[in-house]
Design an enzyme around this catalytic site. Structure first.
Site, PDB file in Angstrom:
ATOM      1  N   GLU A 274       4.578  50.588  58.222  1.00  0.00           N
ATOM      2  CA  GLU A 274       5.603  51.427  59.384  1.00  0.00           C
ATOM      3  C   GLU A 274       4.972  52.459  59.956  1.00  0.00           C
ATOM      4  OE1 GLU A 274       8.693  52.645  56.018  1.00  0.00           O
ATOM      5  OE2 GLU A 274       9.487  50.969  56.369  1.00  0.00           O
ATOM      6  N   ASP A 353      13.217  46.051  50.035  1.00  0.00           N
ATOM      7  CA  ASP A 353      13.124  47.384  50.117  1.00  0.00           C
ATOM      8  C   ASP A 353      14.415  47.962  49.350  1.00  0.00           C
ATOM      9  OD1 ASP A 353      12.410  50.203  50.897  1.00  0.00           O
ATOM     10  OD2 ASP A 353      13.074  50.023  52.792  1.00  0.00           O
ATOM     11  N   GLU A 381      19.067  55.451  48.614  1.00  0.00           N
ATOM     12  CA  GLU A 381      18.993  55.199  50.226  1.00  0.00           C
ATOM     13  C   GLU A 381      19.922  54.021  50.477  1.00  0.00           C
ATOM     14  OE1 GLU A 381      14.823  54.250  51.558  1.00  0.00           O
ATOM     15  OE2 GLU A 381      15.957  53.598  53.532  1.00  0.00           O
TER      16      GLU A 381
HETATM   17  O1  GCW Z   1      12.198  51.450  54.210  1.00  0.00           O
HETATM   18  C1  GCW Z   1      11.708  52.481  54.084  1.00  0.00           C
HETATM   19  C2  GCW Z   1      12.369  53.859  54.197  1.00  0.00           C
HETATM   20  C3  GCW Z   1      11.509  54.826  54.618  1.00  0.00           C
HETATM   21  C4  GCW Z   1      10.247  55.019  53.506  1.00  0.00           C
HETATM   22  C5  GCW Z   1       9.799  53.478  53.375  1.00  0.00           C
HETATM   23  C6  GCW Z   1       8.545  53.680  52.297  1.00  0.00           C
HETATM   24  C7  GCW Z   1       9.187  56.856  53.245  1.00  0.00           C
HETATM   25  O2  GCW Z   1      13.522  53.625  54.967  1.00  0.00           O
HETATM   26  O3  GCW Z   1      12.219  56.017  54.780  1.00  0.00           O
HETATM   27  O4  GCW Z   1       9.472  56.039  54.199  1.00  0.00           O
HETATM   28  O5  GCW Z   1      10.568  52.604  53.128  1.00  0.00           O
HETATM   29  O6  GCW Z   1       8.911  53.271  51.306  1.00  0.00           O
HETATM   30  O7  GCW Z   1       7.507  53.807  52.770  1.00  0.00           O
END
Ligand code: GCW
Length: 666
Positions: A274, A353, A381
């Site tokens: 990411e 996720d 989340e």
């Molecule tokens: O999908 C994502 C979350 C992010 C998070 C990421 C991860 C910390 O939306 O906020 O970043 O997973 O696990 O690294």
């Protein structure tokens, strides 16, 4: 009065065990009375028994022994195991280290707090050995005080780029140690801005102080690391893990860091994920990156925990070959056996996720020669932002119990992460934590059950979701039988209820982009994150079979064949693995579309019933707790109604198929 709750350590007065003579005399066998952990254990025992039973115990340390050097998971577990029995009219807690003594003390305090008879509980020797060597919380706290995916206020570790160490820090250490947590990562895995400087002089003094406090409760301090530190703080132009200059920089850096923060146990790294930097930039593998850091950290006895959340987050929706679910496996499996023995791969429970329902990551049971750690998320989340009640321990029980068929009889996820399946050097379980500086720590007071429960389950995998919920309620809310029963009736079905009014049959997502709260069926459908439902007028679901992305075949048999077949795949995951017509009949006998309608209407009604149950507790639980949860239920019902209406209308209009029961669909 503190401005934050004491949760399960509030030590209210108790009736049971009032006349228990044994509670007046304790022997800590194997403990060194000079050990800070033992001192903290004594102080906790004294404080708890005074408050709950007005007892002032005499505590004697006997048979002092030297704890084992913790060079692997087995040694950690040996040190942390404890035995409790009634001996010579007192209570004997025996362990190989102060940590074991501390856990034994919390066991006794818990027995008193839930009002079980101490005499009965310890009539025969009770021996508890932690299931997982590393039981860790991951904070996604940023140094400006914000928390990524935080739903309970701001960070209690940071404010305006400074580290806070105060009384709350110590109470936090007590709270989590009492559940069995022995490791904490205190900063977000997305290491940016000031956080990149945690490994510089700017923060050493405070980190050392923090590390000491944690160490006094048997908790190891870990930091998230910016993989590109050589560039961001080192002023170099590369972070190539095979570059001599990069390696030399890290050697100096680690020498400095471990000297300045002596309690530091290691680092957590999110690389090539990411937008975060990583070894891929230099044409190197994930193993190259992890091993470079691990080899240097080794001489300090430290560990590198490397996350497997590596995927292409810029997928074109027309591309049906790329499958985000495959990415972790494809990126990490080929190097099984190449990761050095102080590297642990940290694997999210599912391949996507943290959705409300996902299959287990095929890396768990795939990797055989690599240290592994499971990552779950108690920060809600995708599961209601600590507004909606969602007790996650039943989900974690399913994950731990999943049979991977990786060979041998010890092949469940729990076996793998205990280190027993493959004799791994290190292993464990981590949760992205749900805490913040709200008065009750977790936003919704009932979300405290997930914090408490995660630690308890990590320490003792054999506990049931019911036992854990009951302990939480008795210790943190009330021991009144009816109150306990009512709250358990709210907590236990809450995950399935949340699942029913949100996304169906394992498909996941359908959440509002960015915030991840509330319904948006197509919110991610044409976006770049690889999270599709692929719904059209004929059907829904992602074909991950041998005819689709092939993901189902990444599992060991018979799981691979089971998931690959729409007939054998369990209903709750069928749309994760298959694209099916709305008229497809599930094992339940319902069609996919009727299942969608029914579960959404039912889920909303069930959420209403939970809220009504909570209302019956007015005047029977602390007013502040009552109002906090009541307010959240108000919001949960709005959310559930919206999910129900949007999902049902969307699929009614896509499919054109009427609800058999003729209910109102907009
Ligand atoms: O999908 C994502 C979350 C992010 C998070 C990421 C991860 C910390 O939306 O906020 O970043 O997973 O696990 O690294």
């Amino acid at each position: 009065m503190k401005d934050y709750a004491q949760l399960w350590l509030d030590y209210k007065e108790k009736r049971e065990n009032k006349d228990c003579e044994e509670l007046k005399r304790f022997t800590f066998s194997g403990a060194d009375k000079e050990d800070v952990i033992v001192k903290n254990a004594s102080a906790e025992l004294t404080r708890g028994l005074a408050a709950m039973l007005s007892i002032e115990p005499v505590i004697v340390c006997a048979d002092t022994a030297v704890p084992l050097e913790e060079t692997d998971g087995e040694a950690i577990r040996d040190n942390e195991e404890y035995r409790i029995c009634i001996k010579d009219g007192g209570i004997d807690i025996a362990a190989k280290s102060g940590k074991g003594i501390l856990y034994g003390v919390f066991d006794v305090l818990r027995t008193v707090a839930v009002e079980k008879s101490v005499k009965a509980e310890y009539a025969e020797e009770k021996r508890v050995r932690p299931s997982e060597p590393l039981r860790m919380l991951n904070h996604w706290d940023n140094m400006d005080g914000s928390i990524e995916r935080g739903y309970s206020g701001e960070s209690f570790f940071y404010e305006d780029n400074e580290i806070i160490v105060d009384e709350r820090t110590k109470d936090y250490a007590r709270l989590i140690a009492s559940t069995g947590i022995n490791a904490v990562v205190i900063n977000n895995v997305n290491v940016k801005q000031a956080a990149s400087y945690m490994i510089t002089d700017r923060y050493f003094a405070k980190l050392a102080e923090l590390g000491e406090i944690f160490a006094g409760y048997g908790i190891g301090l870990f930091l998230s690391l910016n993989y590109a530190s050589t560039i961001e703080i080192g002023g170099m132009d590369s972070a190539d893990p095979l570059d001599e200059g990069v390696i030399a920089w890290w050697k100096d850096k680690m020498a400095e860091v471990f000297k300045k923060i002596p309690t530091l146990k290691g680092f957590l790294v999110k690389a090539d994920s990411e937008g975060r930097p990583g070894p891929f930039t230099y044409g190197r593998t994930q193993a190259d990156g992890a091993n470079m850091l691990a080899d240097i950290a080794k001489q300090y006895g430290a560990i590198i925990i490397w996350r497997c959340f590596v995927y292409n987050c810029r997928q074109d929706w027309r591309d049906r070959k790329t499958d985000r679910a495959r990415a972790g496996y494809d990126n990490f499996m080929p190097m099984d056996g190449d990761y050095h023995d102080n590297v642990i791969l940290q694997i999210k429970n599912g391949p996507m996720d943290f959705q409300i329902r996902e299959p287990i990551s095929p890396l768990l049971g795939g990797l055989k020669k690599t240290n592994q750690m499971l990552e779950v998320q108690i920060a809600q989340e995708y599961t209601g932002h600590q507004i909606d009640v969602c007790y996650l321990i039943p989900m974690f029980k399913e994950i731990l119990g999943f049979k991977t068929y990786c060979g041998g009889s010890k092949d469940s996820v729990a076996d793998i992460i205990s280190g027993e399946t493959f004799g791994s050097r290190y292993s464990g379980i981590a949760a992205v934590t749900n805490t913040g500086n709200d008065f009750n720590w977790t936003g919704n007071y009932l979300a405290g059950a997930n914090l408490y429960g995660f630690g308890r389950l990590a320490f003792e995998n054999g506990l049931s979701a019911e036992q854990i919920a009951e302990e939480f309620v008795r210790m943190s809310i009330s021991g009144d039988k009816e109150v306990v029963d009512t709250i358990m009736e709210i907590l236990l079905p809450s995950r399935e209820i949340y699942e029913r009014y949100t996304s169906p049959l394992g498909i996941g997502w359908m959440v509002t982009p960015a915030t991840h709260y509330g319904c948006s069926v197509d919110g991610y459908e044409y976006d770049r994150w690889g999270t599709y439902h692929r719904a059209d007028h004929l059907g829904i679901g992602v074909d991950r079979t041998d005819k689709g992305t092939g993901y189902a075949l990444l599992y060991n048999e018979p799981n691979a064949s089971m998931y690959n077949s729409p007939e054998d795949c369990p209903d709750e995951l069928v749309l994760f693995f298959h694209h099916l017509p709305y008229t497809h009949k599930l094992h339940s006998g319902k069609t996919v579309i009727q299942h969608i309608y029914d579960t959404h209407f039912e889920g909303y009604e069930e959420a209403k019933a939970l809220a009504a149950k909570w209302d019956t507790l007015k005047g029977r639980v602390d007013e502040e707790i009552f109002e906090n949860v009541k307010e959240r239920f108000g919001l949960q019902l709005v959310n559930a109604r919206e999910w129900c209406d949007q999902v049902n209308s969307y699929f009614y209009r896509k499919s054109g198929i009427e609800d058999e029961k003729g209910r109102q669909i907009w």
